[in-house]
Write an enzyme that holds these catalytic residues in place. Structure first.
Site, PDB file in Angstrom:
ATOM      1  N   TYR A  59       2.183   5.105 -14.413  1.00  0.00           N
ATOM      2  CA  TYR A  59       1.237   5.212 -13.308  1.00  0.00           C
ATOM      3  C   TYR A  59       0.282   6.368 -13.575  1.00  0.00           C
ATOM      4  O   TYR A  59       0.693   7.521 -13.612  1.00  0.00           O
ATOM      5  CB  TYR A  59       1.960   5.438 -11.978  1.00  0.00           C
ATOM      6  CG  TYR A  59       2.948   4.370 -11.578  1.00  0.00           C
ATOM      7  CD1 TYR A  59       2.861   3.072 -12.067  1.00  0.00           C
ATOM      8  CD2 TYR A  59       3.990   4.656 -10.703  1.00  0.00           C
ATOM      9  CE1 TYR A  59       3.778   2.101 -11.696  1.00  0.00           C
ATOM     10  CE2 TYR A  59       4.907   3.684 -10.317  1.00  0.00           C
ATOM     11  CZ  TYR A  59       4.800   2.415 -10.830  1.00  0.00           C
ATOM     12  OH  TYR A  59       5.715   1.456 -10.453  1.00  0.00           O
ATOM     13  N   SER A 209       6.663  -3.842  -3.474  1.00  0.00           N
ATOM     14  CA  SER A 209       5.688  -4.713  -2.800  1.00  0.00           C
ATOM     15  C   SER A 209       6.336  -5.514  -1.667  1.00  0.00           C
ATOM     16  O   SER A 209       6.117  -6.723  -1.563  1.00  0.00           O
ATOM     17  CB  SER A 209       5.002  -5.652  -3.794  1.00  0.00           C
ATOM     18  OG  SER A 209       4.236  -4.923  -4.719  1.00  0.00           O
ATOM     19  N   PRO A 210       7.122  -4.866  -0.798  1.00  0.00           N
ATOM     20  CA  PRO A 210       7.761  -5.611   0.299  1.00  0.00           C
ATOM     21  C   PRO A 210       6.769  -6.073   1.362  1.00  0.00           C
ATOM     22  O   PRO A 210       7.134  -6.838   2.243  1.00  0.00           O
ATOM     23  CB  PRO A 210       8.748  -4.583   0.871  1.00  0.00           C
ATOM     24  CG  PRO A 210       8.120  -3.270   0.595  1.00  0.00           C
ATOM     25  CD  PRO A 210       7.467  -3.423  -0.753  1.00  0.00           C
ATOM     26  N   ARG A 213       1.907  -6.811  -1.371  1.00  0.00           N
ATOM     27  CA  ARG A 213       0.733  -6.067  -1.854  1.00  0.00           C
ATOM     28  C   ARG A 213      -0.289  -5.858  -0.750  1.00  0.00           C
ATOM     29  O   ARG A 213      -1.489  -5.788  -0.989  1.00  0.00           O
ATOM     30  CB  ARG A 213       0.110  -6.756  -3.077  1.00  0.00           C
ATOM     31  CG  ARG A 213       1.124  -6.925  -4.183  1.00  0.00           C
ATOM     32  CD  ARG A 213       0.536  -7.325  -5.495  1.00  0.00           C
ATOM     33  NE  ARG A 213       1.618  -7.554  -6.444  1.00  0.00           N
ATOM     34  CZ  ARG A 213       2.241  -6.615  -7.146  1.00  0.00           C
ATOM     35  NH1 ARG A 213       1.868  -5.354  -6.993  1.00  0.00           N
ATOM     36  NH2 ARG A 213       3.209  -6.908  -7.990  1.00  0.00           N
ATOM     37  N   GLY A 218      -1.684  -7.600   7.508  1.00  0.00           N
ATOM     38  CA  GLY A 218      -2.797  -8.178   8.249  1.00  0.00           C
ATOM     39  C   GLY A 218      -4.115  -7.481   7.988  1.00  0.00           C
ATOM     40  O   GLY A 218      -5.145  -7.853   8.560  1.00  0.00           O
TER      41      GLY A 218
END
Length: 332
Positions: A59, A209-210, A213, A218
């Site tokens: 990262y 990524s629960p 993403r 929303g």
């Protein structure tokens, strides 16, 4: 909010906060990096009971480990108050170029030493192989990881995006504490084969990524992502007709969330948390406000009827599009 702890693994157990914090987006991939915002978010997370921080050498590359190490050093919690996880295996150059997946034993040792130096710590609590190197027997890679445990540089071992057979072979060399893989209402591939294997072997699950993403919050709509956000190019579910179809599913989540008095993202995280006490998701953010919203999921109680209704609203096979544009690095 009430943040409980959960235990990952049985043969080599590790206690973590039920919700962790994925730190990747503070340094790369999801828009403009924000070191100051990231450090503030980590400090707030620690203040609110999050103990489980997740990073990786790739990262940045390399800058996220430095950020996380700096945040820990400057926090009031200190090193002992943090369960620190990092990863090796996606090898990158200083210029950001991707050099390939590397699971060679000599690289495992060198990568760990480099991560410890960047993080400014003498050990990592959970060390993952980020992606499986299909050219190196998993026994050799995990054998080198086992040496790191014996040397005191690593406390627990993990795999990421590993297939069922790889998990079994790795676990036979040294107990695997956790598998990190993508898991959410929108990504449930592991439920058929991998999750039963994890539970057979006593291995915890760390979903990344629960929130799909970000789509399950929303907040994503057509054109809402900045030009420098990798989600514009890497993830087919977030484009074109697939995005439209998937946003219709998000609206179903929103309807149930409104009835429960929570946000869509909180409902989605509560669903992941409800999948078992051996599951500890790591939603990522670089903003304090989003962190606080995510942690509110811990107080959302879902009944069996709620879970059945959510499953009916978002069937596992209803999501349109692959989760990655290129799935070649995923171990089947």
């Amino acid at each position: 909010m009430t943040l409980q702890t959960r235990t990952l693994g049985t043969a080599s157990p590790l206690d973590v906060s039920a919700l962790g914090l994925g730190c990747m987006g503070m340094s790369e991939f999801y828009g403009t990096p924000d070191e100051a915002g990231g450090i503030a978010t980590i400090h707030r997370a620690l203040d609110l009971g999050v103990t489980f921080l997740d990073t990786a050498d790739m990262y940045g590359p390399f800058t996220n480990e430095r950020l996380v190490g700096k945040a820990i050093a400057e926090s009031g919690q200190g090193r002992d108050g943090v369960v620190l996880a990092t990863k090796f295996g996606n090898e990158r150059g200083e210029d950001g170029s991707f050099l390939g997946v590397n699971g060679r034993p000599d690289y495992v040792r060198a990568a760990c030493d480099a991560s410890l130096q960047r993080l400014g710590v003498d050990h990592v609590d959970l060390y993952y192989q980020h992606r499986v190197d299909k050219t190196v027997p998993i026994e050799e890679t995990v054998g080198a990881m086992k040496e790191l445990v014996e040397a005191g540089k690593v406390r627990h071992l993990g795999l990421s995006e590993a297939g069922a057979e790889t998990i079994r072979r790795a676990h036979a060399v040294h107990p695997i504490t956790a598998l990190q893989t993508e898991y959410s209402l929108f990504t449930r591939d592991l439920e058929a084969v991998i999750l039963p294997v994890l539970r057979e072997l006593g291995i915890g699950l760390v979903p990344y990524s629960p929130l799909g993403r970000g789509i399950l919050t929303g907040a994503i709509t057509r054109g809402s992502l900045s030009e420098d956000d990798s989600r514009n190019s890497r993830f087919p579910r977030l484009h074109g007709d697939a995005l439209d179809a998937n946003l219709a599913l998000v609206e179903r989540v929103r309807e149930i969330a409104d009835e429960k008095g929570c946000t869509p993202g909180q409902l989605a995280l509560a669903w992941v948390l409800a999948q078992g006490d051996d599951v500890a998701p790591i939603p990522g953010t670089k903003r304090v406000a989003y962190l606080e919203e995510n942690l509110g999921a811990a107080d959302v109680e879902l009944t069996a009827d709620d879970l059945a209704r959510i499953a009916e609203a978002v069937p596992a096979d209803a999501v349109v599009g692959e989760r990655y544009g290129d799935m070649s690095s995923i171990d089947a």
